[in-house]
Scaffold this motif. Structure first.
Motif, mmCIF file in Angstrom:
data_model
loop_
_atom_site.group_PDB
_atom_site.id
_atom_site.type_symbol
_atom_site.label_atom_id
_atom_site.label_comp_id
_atom_site.label_asym_id
_atom_site.label_seq_id
_atom_site.Cartn_x
_atom_site.Cartn_y
_atom_site.Cartn_z
ATOM 1 N N THR A 262 0.804 -1.223 0.135
ATOM 2 C CA THR A 262 0.030 0.012 -0.116
ATOM 3 C C THR A 262 0.989 1.329 -0.096
ATOM 4 O O THR A 262 1.989 1.196 0.236
ATOM 5 C CB THR A 262 -1.078 -0.044 1.290
ATOM 6 N N ASN B 3 -3.724 4.582 -0.433
ATOM 7 C CA ASN B 3 -4.612 5.315 -1.528
ATOM 8 C C ASN B 3 -5.392 4.263 -2.322
ATOM 9 O O ASN B 3 -5.149 3.303 -2.063
ATOM 10 C CB ASN B 3 -3.450 5.948 -2.396
ATOM 11 N N GLN C 172 -6.220 1.943 -5.420
ATOM 12 C CA GLN C 172 -5.493 1.134 -6.248
ATOM 13 C C GLN C 172 -6.064 0.160 -6.990
ATOM 14 O O GLN C 172 -7.171 0.306 -7.210
ATOM 15 C CB GLN C 172 -4.792 0.208 -4.730
ATOM 16 N N ARG D 142 -2.169 -6.953 -5.175
ATOM 17 C CA ARG D 142 -2.009 -5.745 -5.281
ATOM 18 C C ARG D 142 -1.186 -5.410 -6.617
ATOM 19 O O ARG D 142 0.143 -5.682 -6.502
ATOM 20 C CB ARG D 142 -1.792 -4.920 -4.157
ATOM 21 N N THR E 4 -0.803 1.185 -7.145
ATOM 22 C CA THR E 4 -1.138 2.151 -6.130
ATOM 23 C C THR E 4 -1.274 3.527 -6.834
ATOM 24 O O THR E 4 -0.252 3.756 -7.514
ATOM 25 C CB THR E 4 -0.517 2.334 -4.600
#
Length: 687
Positions: free
Chosen positions: A83, A584, A586, A599, A602
């Motif tokens: 993140t 934030n 993503q 993920r 971002t």
């Protein structure tokens, strides 16, 4: 601007139809999943394996493989990123992200240069890139009979505008007067910041570039000529003093997500159009206006003060001319876009088009507001791939359905069943007996009320819908719904409010997209195991949500050609409380077979990640970064302001306070932009 889905906003749906969460409660109870403990068992239901449901089939790709064969390489071939609360785009090692097309950039040879101080006029904005880039699609050129992956048309939406960045405050003005004097040119500028860009792009020397001045380039705005087509065209409810035919419309607005057709056209979806209308006089909304959220103040755009089209008292039918899916021919800059009324009027998010086995065209549609519905359209005619041009008006005639999710017996790993209820004045007895609908045109203009009447299932903000390329299963993001109360919580669904959202999927009966029944399940229940680590509370999310991939508010979503599911978020980025550690907004990537989620990206501070398209060879991904530096939930909100000052006024006077992206402040204010992502070794994105 006002957010219709803010937890303090009124709800537009007054019906007593069953909510999706009530359906989930019945499913979990029926399957006796509570034996192992309230939250844990429900989480297991939400996160159960789906491998068997996605394996096999013609053209199947990815790690699901085919039973009895050697599995292919894992779909997710990149190292997940952490993140971020920074002010830039972060992508995995081995990838590069470059900004290509920003709000205010040149598109034509006579486009004025970006000034950076918001002093452009309304006419100048019409010759520049629009604001708040959203849904988009890449239409490749055909070279020597093959689709190009180095040149084509990138067509994108410009959903709305942020007044705090769009206008230049008067020097020395009093607090909260940054919009004064309010003028007709400011209204024109705001209208021209909306709409569509058709952008000729080409890879030159390994770098994607906008071909400024190309004859293909086009801006469509809130004032561009459009045509209403289909059953509602010419109806009394869409006629105005300026258009007695009820078919000649000016403009398209709040273009959120999108779709595309096999005959080479672009579908842009009008969403929160109610917010542009208002009036300075006394106003009491009738049942139709109330159901679509119209009010005297609107969202604060103030267009009605200088443009009578948007005055609810002066032009009461004008709102009925918005809220449609609009079809655009990107390759013909002289063509007039058509608003396809057969697809119904509501707050459209995107349009997922599928050609069914029998050749009919099916379009899946979500209505993005709390407690609204999921729809599908089935064309009367069939698509002819040998003559695509003959299909240009397939979306003008067909049947519109709305979804009912129930807890009946289902097959395999699926949790429940559902049916598609026909919204047809002649064929549906409920609608035939309802005096609110004089004819089928009124059913389509009042699609929300028609769906209320037939008992559709109330969902938590249905947004993007996408089809798995191999299994044909349909996925839909349900972004969130913070308005649910503790009284609606239960053992299987104990969240007092759905702040994180989920993704639902369904399989049409017999694999036929024109079928009237389906099986459904939840692919993922988003949540925050950082803030709620004990995993006995559904606030932590389903089993495939961990501290390493935690996210909230899935919004944009699409499959790539190999079956990777790309998930983009538009949620709370405060990084605190219920959202601690989520950073934030993503973009994540999921393997539908294993349910693993990683993920991938971002975004910069205060933004939403949205819009998603690929070149045919999957080596280039285009995404959009919308509203960097937006005020809501921002972790850098100042503790104190001037007496009585609004956050918008503060940002108008300090435009770089929350974000300096995409050019580290050189542009004078944050700017929405299109970003090109490539893999450094030239491989497929995500591999």
């Amino acid at each position: 601007m006002f957010d219709v889905n803010d937890e303090n906003a009124p709800v537009s749906n007054p019906s007593h139809n069953e909510t999706f969460h009530e359906v989930v409660e019945k499913v979990v109870s029926r399957r006796s999943l509570l034996k192992g403990g309230m939250g844990l068992s429900a989480a297991m239901f939400m996160g159960g394996g789906l491998t068997a449901c996605l394996s096999g089939g013609s053209g199947a790709t990815g790690s699901a493989g085919t039973p009895g064969t050697t599995p292919q390489a894992p779909l997710l071939g990149f190292a997940a990123v952490a993140t971020s609360t920074g002010d830039d785009i972060v992508v995995p090692s081995g990838y590069t992200a470059k900004v290509m097309y920003r709000w205010g950039d040149a598109l034509f040879n006579d486009s004025p240069a970006w000034k950076g101080d918001a002093s452009e006029s309304g006419l100048e904005q019409a010759r520049q890139a629009g604001d708040n880039n959203d849904g988009m699609h890449f239409f490749p050129f055909t070279v020597a009979g093959r689709q190009s992956s180095t040149e084509g048309l990138l067509v994108m939406n410009h959903e709305y505008c942020n007044y705090e960045y769009l206008f230049k405050p008067a020097a020395g003005g009093a607090v909260n007067t940054f919009l004064e004097p309010w003028t007709a040119d400011k209204v024109l500028k705001a209208q021209n910041a909306h709409g569509i860009s058709v952008v000729h792009v080409k890879k030159v020397g390994g770098v994607w570039q906008v071909q400024v001045g190309s004859s293909y380039n086009r801006r469509l705005t809130g004032n561009s000529p459009m045509t209403l087509s289909g059953p509602a065209a010419g109806h009394a409810l869409v006629k105005t003093a300026a258009d007695a035919t009820g078919s000649a419309v000016l403009g398209t607005l709040n273009n959120c997500a999108n779709g595309f057709t096999p005959w080479g056209t672009y579908l842009t979806c009008e969403e929160n159009v109610n917010g542009y209308f208002g009036t300075a006089a006394a106003f009491t909304a009738d049942a139709l206006q109330s159901r679509y959220g119209l009010s005297a103040g609107g969202f604060g755009y103030r267009w009605h003060e200088h443009d009578p089209r948007f005055d609810l008292n002066a032009t009461p039918n004008e709102p009925n001319r918005f809220g449609w899916v609009v079809e655009i021919d990107p390759f013909d800059a002289s063509s007039t876009p058509k608003k396809r009324t057969a697809l119904g009027r509501f707050k459209h998010e995107n349009a997922c088009l599928v050609v069914a086995k029998n050749g009919k065209v099916v379009v899946y549609l979500g209505d993005d507001e709390r407690y609204e519905y999921i729809y599908k359209f089935v064309s009367d005619g069939v698509y002819n791939p040998s003559n695509p041009a003959a299909s240009r008006d397939l979306l003008d005639a067909g049947k519109l359905y709305v979804a009912q999710f129930t807890a009946g017996a289902s097959t395999g790993d699926f949790a429940g069943v559902g049916q598609w209820v026909l919204l047809d004045k002649a064929a549906n007895a409920t609608l035939a007996a309802d005096a609110r609908f004089a004819d089928q045109a009124e059913v389509l203009i009042k699609a929300r009320q028609a769906a209320d009447a037939v008992g559709a299932t109330k969902m938590d903000r249905p947004e993007w819908i996408s089809k798995h390329p191999a299994s044909g299963e349909i996925y839909c993001t349900l972004t969130n719904n913070s308005s649910r109360t503790a009284g609606q919580a239960d053992d299987a669904n104990p969240r007092a409010s759905n702040r994180w959202g989920q993704i639902v999927r369904w399989r049409e009966a017999g694999g036929d997209h024109t079928a009237l029944s389906f099986d459904w399940d939840l692919f993922v229940l988003a949540g925050n195991p950082i803030a709620y680590p004990d995993r006995t509370d559904l606030k932590s999310g389903s089993a495939n949500v961990t501290a390493a991939n935690t996210f909230n508010s899935p919004d944009g979503m699409a499959f790539d050609a190999d079956g990777r599911l790309w998930i983009q978020t538009d949620g709370n980025f405060s990084n605190a409380g219920n959202y601690a550690g989520q950073g934030n907004n993503q973009m994540l990537c999921a393997d539908p077979a294993t349910k693993e989620i990683r993920r991938f990206l971002t975004g910069p501070s205060g933004c939403e990640i949205t819009g998603l398209s690929f070149t045919p060879d999957s080596t280039t991904m285009f995404i959009n970064v919308q509203h960097p530096g937006e005020a809501s939930d921002h972790p850098r909100r100042p503790a104190t302001l001037l007496a009585g000052q609004s956050m918008e006024d503060y940002l108008a006077r300090n435009p770089l306070a929350f974000s300096r992206w995409p050019d580290n402040g050189a542009g004078g204010r944050p700017r929405s932009a299109t970003v090109v992502i490539t893999k450094n070794d030239g491989g497929k994105i995500g591999s």
